[in-house]
Structure formats: structure tokens, C-alpha cells
Write a protein that holds these residues in place. Structure first.
Motif, PDB file in Angstrom:
ATOM      1  N   GLY A  57       0.799  -1.210   0.000  1.00 52.83           N
ATOM      2  CA  GLY A  57       0.000   0.000   0.000  1.00 52.83           C
ATOM      3  C   GLY A  57       0.836   1.265   0.000  1.00 52.83           C
ATOM      4  O   GLY A  57       1.849   1.373  -0.701  1.00 52.83           O
ATOM      5  N   MET A  58       0.432   2.213   0.824  1.00 52.27           N
ATOM      6  CA  MET A  58       1.090   3.524   0.894  1.00 52.27           C
ATOM      7  C   MET A  58       2.242   3.431   1.902  1.00 52.27           C
ATOM      8  O   MET A  58       2.194   3.989   2.989  1.00 52.27           O
ATOM      9  N   VAL A  59       3.294   2.718   1.511  1.00 54.13           N
ATOM     10  CA  VAL A  59       4.308   2.262   2.466  1.00 54.13           C
ATOM     11  C   VAL A  59       5.402   3.288   2.766  1.00 54.13           C
ATOM     12  O   VAL A  59       6.109   3.147   3.774  1.00 54.13           O
ATOM     13  N   ALA A  60       5.582   4.280   1.916  1.00 60.23           N
ATOM     14  CA  ALA A  60       6.634   5.264   2.192  1.00 60.23           C
ATOM     15  C   ALA A  60       6.332   5.972   3.511  1.00 60.23           C
ATOM     16  O   ALA A  60       5.213   6.419   3.739  1.00 60.23           O
ATOM     17  N   SER A  61       7.306   6.024   4.366  1.00 55.59           N
ATOM     18  CA  SER A  61       7.239   6.613   5.719  1.00 55.59           C
ATOM     19  C   SER A  61       6.506   5.736   6.719  1.00 55.59           C
ATOM     20  O   SER A  61       6.378   6.098   7.877  1.00 55.59           O
ATOM     21  N   HIS A  62       6.043   4.547   6.308  1.00 56.22           N
ATOM     22  CA  HIS A  62       5.300   3.660   7.198  1.00 56.22           C
ATOM     23  C   HIS A  62       6.046   2.350   7.420  1.00 56.22           C
ATOM     24  O   HIS A  62       6.371   1.641   6.449  1.00 56.22           O
ATOM     25  N   GLY A  63       6.318   2.026   8.674  1.00 56.24           N
ATOM     26  CA  GLY A  63       6.974   0.781   9.029  1.00 56.24           C
ATOM     27  C   GLY A  63       6.035  -0.159   9.755  1.00 56.24           C
ATOM     28  O   GLY A  63       4.929   0.224  10.151  1.00 56.24           O
ATOM     29  N   PRO A  64       6.453  -1.413   9.973  1.00 53.83           N
ATOM     30  CA  PRO A  64       5.595  -2.369  10.675  1.00 53.83           C
ATOM     31  C   PRO A  64       5.628  -2.144  12.180  1.00 53.83           C
ATOM     32  O   PRO A  64       6.676  -1.844  12.764  1.00 53.83           O
ATOM     33  N   GLY A  65       4.485  -2.268  12.817  1.00 52.96           N
ATOM     34  CA  GLY A  65       4.413  -2.139  14.266  1.00 52.96           C
ATOM     35  C   GLY A  65       4.813  -3.428  14.967  1.00 52.96           C
ATOM     36  O   GLY A  65       4.944  -4.486  14.352  1.00 52.96           O
ATOM     37  N   ASP A  66       4.985  -3.328  16.264  1.00 48.95           N
ATOM     38  CA  ASP A  66       5.341  -4.490  17.091  1.00 48.95           C
ATOM     39  C   ASP A  66       4.664  -4.343  18.447  1.00 48.95           C
ATOM     40  O   ASP A  66       5.320  -4.156  19.471  1.00 48.95           O
ATOM     41  N   PRO A  67       3.323  -4.380  18.477  1.00 48.60           N
ATOM     42  CA  PRO A  67       2.598  -4.062  19.716  1.00 48.60           C
ATOM     43  C   PRO A  67       2.857  -5.038  20.854  1.00 48.60           C
ATOM     44  O   PRO A  67       2.714  -4.681  22.017  1.00 48.60           O
ATOM     45  N   LYS A  68       3.233  -6.269  20.528  1.00 50.04           N
ATOM     46  CA  LYS A  68       3.457  -7.266  21.574  1.00 50.04           C
ATOM     47  C   LYS A  68       4.932  -7.423  21.946  1.00 50.04           C
ATOM     48  O   LYS A  68       5.279  -8.247  22.789  1.00 50.04           O
ATOM     49  N   HIS A  69       5.790  -6.638  21.287  1.00 51.48           N
ATOM     50  CA  HIS A  69       7.230  -6.650  21.564  1.00 51.48           C
ATOM     51  C   HIS A  69       7.797  -8.065  21.474  1.00 51.48           C
ATOM     52  O   HIS A  69       8.511  -8.543  22.352  1.00 51.48           O
ATOM     53  N   ILE A  70       7.469  -8.725  20.385  1.00 50.25           N
ATOM     54  CA  ILE A  70       7.968 -10.080  20.140  1.00 50.25           C
ATOM     55  C   ILE A  70       9.381  -9.984  19.577  1.00 50.25           C
ATOM     56  O   ILE A  70       9.610  -9.330  18.557  1.00 50.25           O
ATOM     57  N   GLU A  71      10.312 -10.643  20.214  1.00 52.38           N
ATOM     58  CA  GLU A  71      11.719 -10.510  19.832  1.00 52.38           C
ATOM     59  C   GLU A  71      12.039 -11.258  18.550  1.00 52.38           C
ATOM     60  O   GLU A  71      12.799 -10.774  17.700  1.00 52.38           O
ATOM     61  N   ASP A  72      11.481 -12.436  18.367  1.00 52.64           N
ATOM     62  CA  ASP A  72      11.815 -13.269  17.217  1.00 52.64           C
ATOM     63  C   ASP A  72      11.099 -12.764  15.957  1.00 52.64           C
ATOM     64  O   ASP A  72       9.874 -12.607  15.938  1.00 52.64           O
ATOM     65  N   SER A  73      11.865 -12.531  14.876  1.00 51.96           N
ATOM     66  CA  SER A  73      11.312 -11.998  13.629  1.00 51.96           C
ATOM     67  C   SER A  73      10.193 -12.871  13.085  1.00 51.96           C
ATOM     68  O   SER A  73       9.149 -12.377  12.638  1.00 51.96           O
ATOM     69  N   PHE A  74      10.393 -14.173  13.117  1.00 49.23           N
ATOM     70  CA  PHE A  74       9.452 -15.079  12.482  1.00 49.23           C
ATOM     71  C   PHE A  74       8.177 -15.242  13.298  1.00 49.23           C
ATOM     72  O   PHE A  74       7.083 -15.380  12.733  1.00 49.23           O
ATOM     73  N   GLU A  75       8.297 -15.197  14.602  1.00 49.53           N
ATOM     74  CA  GLU A  75       7.093 -15.212  15.431  1.00 49.53           C
ATOM     75  C   GLU A  75       6.305 -13.928  15.252  1.00 49.53           C
ATOM     76  O   GLU A  75       5.072 -13.923  15.261  1.00 49.53           O
ATOM     77  N   ARG A  76       7.033 -12.833  15.044  1.00 48.32           N
ATOM     78  CA  ARG A  76       6.384 -11.535  14.868  1.00 48.32           C
ATOM     79  C   ARG A  76       5.565 -11.510  13.572  1.00 48.32           C
ATOM     80  O   ARG A  76       4.430 -11.029  13.555  1.00 48.32           O
ATOM     81  N   ILE A  77       6.118 -12.038  12.474  1.00 44.82           N
ATOM     82  CA  ILE A  77       5.364 -11.991  11.223  1.00 44.82           C
ATOM     83  C   ILE A  77       4.175 -12.953  11.268  1.00 44.82           C
ATOM     84  O   ILE A  77       3.134 -12.685  10.666  1.00 44.82           O
TER      85      ILE A  77
END
Length: 449
Positions: free
Chosen positions: A275-295
Motif C-alpha cells: 500500500g502507501m508504504v513510504a514513511s510507514h513501518g511495521p508495528g510491534d505491539p506485543k514486543h515479540i523478539e523473534d522476527s518469524f514469530e512476529r510476522i
């Protein structure tokens, strides 16, 4: 002394030939601006003359893997990286065919960082074999930063996307062509509706701390008379959850999102368009450390958001579907060295695929205006121009996606041009000041008509 004078003269000549000053001429006063808005006016005339269908829409879809076997391809994303070391999840070309009884149009999204210009050109030539041109196709990409690279033969492409691979590029083209062919062959009568919900916790403003963000999930719901359902979804967060130290192929959170949708009892096939991704990054509301668990978590949450509104979303079977591509006239490129100095345009043209070029694509599906940009496009511009309000005044819905088969860098809010030193604003703005307003006004003008 004479040698010193000659050396200084050579340095000055080189500097003058390579470096220029930022052009701050008001964009509205330029010939480029005037030509582009003549193109917009011509498109509006075409829209007014469009013949309405009275037939039930036919829709097909298909996917094909784009990873060639046994070819050592680089990973594209986070700068130059060499060969991938593993495949976490396959990368695909996903295609949709729409036939309203008068026109046949297509959507094609690739699990790549961008939709490569080289792929678009080659695919356009192949599509002529089945009576389709690239003008009939809306292109997009998932923008995963762990897709394969090697698809851009230019000097800049080799630096940014990895060493060019003929085998890899040919495979992407062949798979994209086959996906469109299969989608075309699989059409059944169906209906479409507009999906919209919010997920503010999974997107952030990545250039301004606690800055504005466009939180929406938007998409297209598809029901067919054979009982099959599909969805095209979009979201504004960069797919950058996977740590850059993992040199693997993966679709990041869009892949997990699609997996969850397709594993449900409700949706048989799905595709993601960045989508309109410029200036927008992914959130991490649960503060999950592992990249793969986060996705996995993000994919599950976004999937639930769509499934929650699925049954409430109405669809229509008799709608017009059409595509218009509005050429954009660009000023000479303005890749900055510092605040008021730039690399001259001839240098950029030599290093890239001929310099800045492209269009804004408008795909109109009933009352849905879908715009696809030749860039990373910022959701903050949608907020500035109140696209939702403008659309609703015309009894429309809108969505904007990025990476439509050309690439002109980042299009972000003009207010940041001289006030922020972030990578997105400095290194990745290739067009210069006022282009946020330029793109915003083009979209607004089309929405209003």
C-alpha cells in the motif's frame, strides 16, 4: 605550479559536469506539470465516455512460483546482498482476470521488493501473443525485503538489487505470464465488494517519532457463483520484520497474512499489494523478539481483521472494470548530495534505466478507484489530501498501492523535504521538492471525476 592549476581545473570541470543545484522552480509553473494535467484531463474525458456494461462480471485467478531452481540469486532489500542461503517460503506471481463483458483487465502482484521495469517490458511483449497489452494490467509487488533480486540490468539496479541474472529475470517473466494465462482461462461469473477496516497497532511512522500514519486495511472481496472466494488486500506497513542478517527468501508478513486467509474456510485465494508504504513501518505491539514469530502474529491479526468484516461486506455482480494509465512528466532527477546540491540528471540516466519515467495507474472496479503509483507512496499524503472524504463525496471508495512497473523513488510529504535528514527523504527522494503535492493533486483530480 602549472600542474597544480591543471589539476584544479580538471577537478572543477568534473565537479561542474557531475554536480548541479536543486531546482526549486514552483512545480505548477513548469511544462512538466502542465503536460501531466493535460493527460489527467484526457483520462477524465475517456472515463466520461466509457460504455457501461449490463453483464455479470467474470473473474479468474492463479499463481505461479517465480523462484528458478538451481540459480544463485541475490537477496533484494536492505542494500546490496549476495546469494540467498535458504527458502523459508516460496515467492509467487499472483494474477487476477476481470471481464465485465466489454473489457478484460488484469491485476498482477509479485513477491518482490518492487515490480521490475525489465520484467514489465518483457512481459508486455509476451502478452501480445494472447491479445493483451501491458496497458490492460495493474502491476504491483508485496515489497518484501527478503525477495530475490538480480532483475535489473542497469548499473543502479546491479548495485541496489544485486547482480543481474538473465535466468532469474526470465523465470519471473515466464511465471507471471503463465499466471495471467491461467487466470484468464479460469474465469467464472462473480461479484466484487470493497473491504475496509483499521489496524493501527501494526503500523508506525518510521521517519517521525509518534508521527501520523494511515492505518487502514483496504481490499477487494470477490465471490464467484462456483462457490469460490478470493481477496486482494493492501496495508501500509513496510514488510521489514525479518532481520536483515537473515539471507533467506521470504514474503515476510504479507506471506503469513495470505497463508492465514487461504487456510480459512472463507477465502480460497488471496493476494497482497503493497500500500502507501513510504514513511510507514511495521508495528510491534506485543514486543515479540523473534522476527518469524512476529510476522506470524501480524499475519494472523490482519487476517482476522479481514475475516471479521467479510460477511458484512456487500458485493455487486454487474460493475464496470477498466484501467487507465496517466503518464507523468518528470522534471530532471534531483538526487541530493546535500541540501542544495544534486547529481546531474545525465549521471542518473546513465546509471538507471533511462531516468525518471512512469504513470499513475487508475483501475476502476465499479465504485472503487484503485490507484497504483510508480514509487513508494506515503500514506501521509492520503491524509493531507483527505482522499477518503473526497471519494465518499463521489460515492466512491479508494485504495492506493505502490510499485506499478516503474520506479521513481520515494514520494513523501513535501513539508519534510528540507526539515528531515532521514534516508527516505534524502537518499530516496529522486524527484525533488513538491512531488508529494504533485501526486496528491493528480489522484484527487481523478477521484473527483
Amino acid at each position: 605550479m602549472k600542474k597544480a592549476i591543471i589539476s584544479v581545473s580538471v577537478i572543477l570541470i568534473l565537479a561542474f559536469s557531475l554536480i548541479g543545484t536543486i531546482d526549486r522552480t514552483p512545480l505548477k509553473s513548469t511544462e512538466e506539470y502542465k503536460k501531466t494535467f493535460l493527460n489527467v484531463a484526457e483520462t477524465i474525458k475517456e472515463l466520461e465516455q466509457q460504455v457501461s456494461t449490463d453483464d455479470t462480471l467474470q473473474i479468474g485467478w492463479a499463481k505461479e512460483c517465480i523462484i528458478p531452481k538451481g540459480v544463485p540469486l541475490p537477496v533484494a532489500g536492505y542494500g546490496f546482498r549476495t546469494q540467498y542461503r535458504a527458502v523459508r517460503d516460496s515467492l509467487y506471481a499472483r494474477a487476477f482476470a476481470f471481464d465485465d463483458g466489454i473489457r478484460q483487465t488484469y491485476v498482477l502482484s509479485l513477491d518482490l521488493m518492487i515490480f521490475p521495469t525489465e520484467v514489465r517490458k518483457r512481459l508486455g511483449e509476451k502478452l501480445l501473443n494472447i491479445g493483451i497489452t501491458e496497458e490492460d494490467v495493474l502491476f504491483s509487488a508485496t515489497h518484501t525485503h527478503n525477495g530475490m533480486g538480480g532483475f535489473d540490468p542497469s548499473l543502479l539496479g546491479n548495485i541496489a538489487m544485486g547482480i543481474f541474472s538473465e535466468e532469474g529475470t526470465s523465470k519471473i517473466v515466464a511465471s507471471a505470464y503463465q499466471a495471467i494465462l491461467n487466470a484468464k482461462a479460469s474465469k467464472q461469473k462473480g461479484s466484487v465488494g470493497f473491504l475496509k477496516t483499521q489496524s493501527p497497532e501494526w503500523v508506525t511512522n518510521r521517519i517521525v517519532y509518534n508521527g501520523r500514519k494511515e492505518n487502514s486495511i483496504r481490499g477487494i472481496k470477490i465471490n464467484r457463483v462456483d462457490g469460490k472466494n478470493a481477496a486482494i488486500v493492501t496495508y501500509n506497513a513496510h514488510p521489514t520484520h525479518i532481520n536483515m542478517n537473515y539471507w533467506i527468501l521470504s514474503r515476510d508478513y504479507p506471506g503469513e497474512w495470505i497463508n492465514h486467509l487461504e487456510a480459512s474456510k472463507t477465502i480460497d485465494f488471496a493476494a497482497f499489494c503493497a500500500g502507501m508504504v513510504a514513511s510507514h513501518g511495521p508495528g510491534d505491539p506485543k514486543h515479540i523478539e523473534d522476527s518469524f514469530e512476529r510476522i506470524k502474529d501480524m499475519g494472523s491479526v490482519l487476517s482476522d481483521s479481514i475475516l471479521h468484516i467479510w460477511d458484512k461486506t456487500q458485493t455487486n455482480a454487474v460493475v464496470n472494470v477498466d484501467i487507465h494509465k496517466i503518464p507523468i512528466d518528470f522534471r530532471p532527477s534531483q538526487i541530493r548530495i546535500e541540501s542544495n546540491l544534486k547529481v546531474r540528471d545525465w549521471v542518473f540516466k546513465s546509471a538507471s534505466d533511462g531516468g525518471l519515467q512512469g504513470d499513475i495507474t487508475l483501475m476502476r472496479i465499479g465504485n472503487i478507484d484503485w490507484f497504483a503509483c510508480p514509487s513508494d507512496f506515503s500514506g501521509e499524503i492520503a491524509l493531507d489530501y483527505q482522499f477518503d472524504r473526497v471519494a465518499h463525496q463521489q460515492n466512491k471508495e479508494f485504495m492506493v498501492t505502490s510499485f506499478n512497473g516503474n520506479y521513481a523513488g520515494y514520494i513523501t510529504c513535501d513539508a519534510y523535504y528540507d526539515s528531515l535528514n532521514s534516508y527516505e527523504i534524502r537518499e530516496m527522494n529522486w524527484v525533488g521538492p513538491e512531488y508529494g503535492a504533485y501526486f496528491g493533486e493528480i489522484i484527487k483530480e481523478l477521484l473527483e471525476n
